[in-house]
Design an enzyme around this catalytic site. Structure first.
Site, short mmCIF file in Angstrom:
data_model
loop_
_atom_site.label_atom_id
_atom_site.label_comp_id
_atom_site.label_asym_id
_atom_site.label_seq_id
_atom_site.Cartn_x
_atom_site.Cartn_y
_atom_site.Cartn_z
N SER A 1 0.99 -1.17 -0.09
CA SER A 1 0.05 0.01 -0.09
C SER A 1 0.89 1.29 -0.09
O SER A 1 1.61 1.64 0.98
CB SER A 1 -0.99 0.05 1.20
OG SER A 1 -1.90 -0.98 1.14
N LYS B 1 0.23 5.58 8.04
CA LYS B 1 0.86 5.87 6.82
C LYS B 1 -0.27 6.08 5.89
O LYS B 1 -0.10 6.96 4.93
CB LYS B 1 1.83 4.79 6.51
CG LYS B 1 2.51 4.89 5.22
CD LYS B 1 1.69 3.94 4.01
CE LYS B 1 1.81 2.45 4.40
NZ LYS B 1 1.41 1.76 3.49
N LYS C 1 -7.23 1.94 -2.78
CA LYS C 1 -6.99 1.30 -1.80
C LYS C 1 -6.86 2.33 -0.56
O LYS C 1 -7.21 2.15 0.36
CB LYS C 1 -5.44 0.66 -1.62
CG LYS C 1 -5.11 0.13 -0.25
CD LYS C 1 -5.71 -0.93 0.49
CE LYS C 1 -5.16 -0.98 1.78
NZ LYS C 1 -4.24 -1.93 1.82
#
Length: 296
Positions: A99, A242, A174
């Protein structure tokens, strides 16, 4: 002899280890590399081959899968004289399941094309349980022909596998996924504290809520975490922090307002600053409890 493509797998963490093992169960030959010796031993015990370097792992692979924490790690394994692009065979397919930022994915695809290497960005959702059970949702960016070639392999890892658009599209979807998950967990955490403070049977309340419009995959997966205060990492706060940075930055670039997402991003950052970054993201409950005056 198997007609299945040979696989190099880079990154054998919480997600990467069970995912690579599912490929082995599906009959693929998997050579893996990671920095953790015990993870290499686990792969070998499952029937895979442990490599001593990235170059060794990818040299003869037809498909290379990367599953590492963030953009800097993807760049570290992809570039340089010991990296993937310098050592993979021409025509290989690189599937990055990390990701990372959409921009990093687009740049990787462009640089790989110059080396004759095809790329898909294919981040996943479903957490450790989804990886173990091979029921991940996989959102893919790249060319249709490359997606078609990768689909049988991806079918061994997940249940919902969709080509979302050109390079970077998988990462964009995502990012949206992580926004929805974080907001959902935060709402669930607030409901848990509200219910407990009100003297309601929490287990019964969560069961009935999950059977109605308030129900969600998040509540199904995280209900026991809330009930048992079990915050062993399936997906760490550090990683969700993150990801919230990725989605807020990407939204700013396209002019999309994320008012609730921005608040939840700050709550995730606050939890991390209080030393809970290594816990599962269901530990957002701890933040609500602190704000409610509960001693942690």
């Amino acid at each position: 002899m198997s007609n299945l493509p040979t696989i190099a797998w880079i990154g054998l963490g919480i997600m990467g280890s069970p995912m690579s093992e599912n490929l082995l169960k599906a009959g693929y030959s998997v050579t893996g590399f990671t920095l953790e010796r015990d993870k290499l031993e686990r792969l070998a015990a499952a029937g895979g081959t442990a490599a001593g370097s990235i170059a060794e792992a990818v040299r003869d692979a037809e498909v290379i899968v990367t599953m590492v924490p963030a953009s800097p790690q993807v760049e570290a394994v992809a570039y340089g004289e010991d990296g993937i692009l310098a050592n993979a065979r021409r025509g290989a397919l690189l599937i990055d399941m990390s990701s990372i930022t959409p921009r990093t994915s687009v740049e990787l695809a462009r640089n790989a094309a110059e080396m004759g290497i095809r790329v898909l960005d294919a981040p996943v959702s479903g957490g450790e349980a989804g990886a173990i059970e091979a029921v991940l949702s996989i959102m893919v960016g790249g060319e249709q022909a490359d997606f078609d070639a990768a689909k049988p392999l991806l079918d061994a890892l997940g249940k919902t596998i969709v080509l979302c658009g050109p390079h970077g599209s998988g990462q964009t979807v995502k990012a949206a996924n992580q926004l929805i998950v974080a907001v959902n967990i935060q709402a669930c955490a607030e409901a848990v504290v509200f219910l407990e403070r009100s003297g309601v049977d929490l287990a019964a309340a969560l069961d009935v809520l999950n059977g109605g419009l308030a129900g969600s995959t998040v509540l199904t997966r995280k209900k026991d975490n809330f009930l048992n205060r079990d915050f062993r990492p399936g997906f760490r706060i550090d990683l969700h922090h993150k990801d919230m940075g990725i989605v807020t930055d990407a939204a700013r670039n396209v002019g999309a307002a994320l008012p609730v997402g921005a608040v939840v991003a700050q709550l995730v950052a606050s939890l991390r600053a209080q030393g809970d970054g290594g816990l599962d993201h269901s530990a957002l409950l701890r933040s609500v409890e602190r704000l409610s005056g509960t001693e942690i």
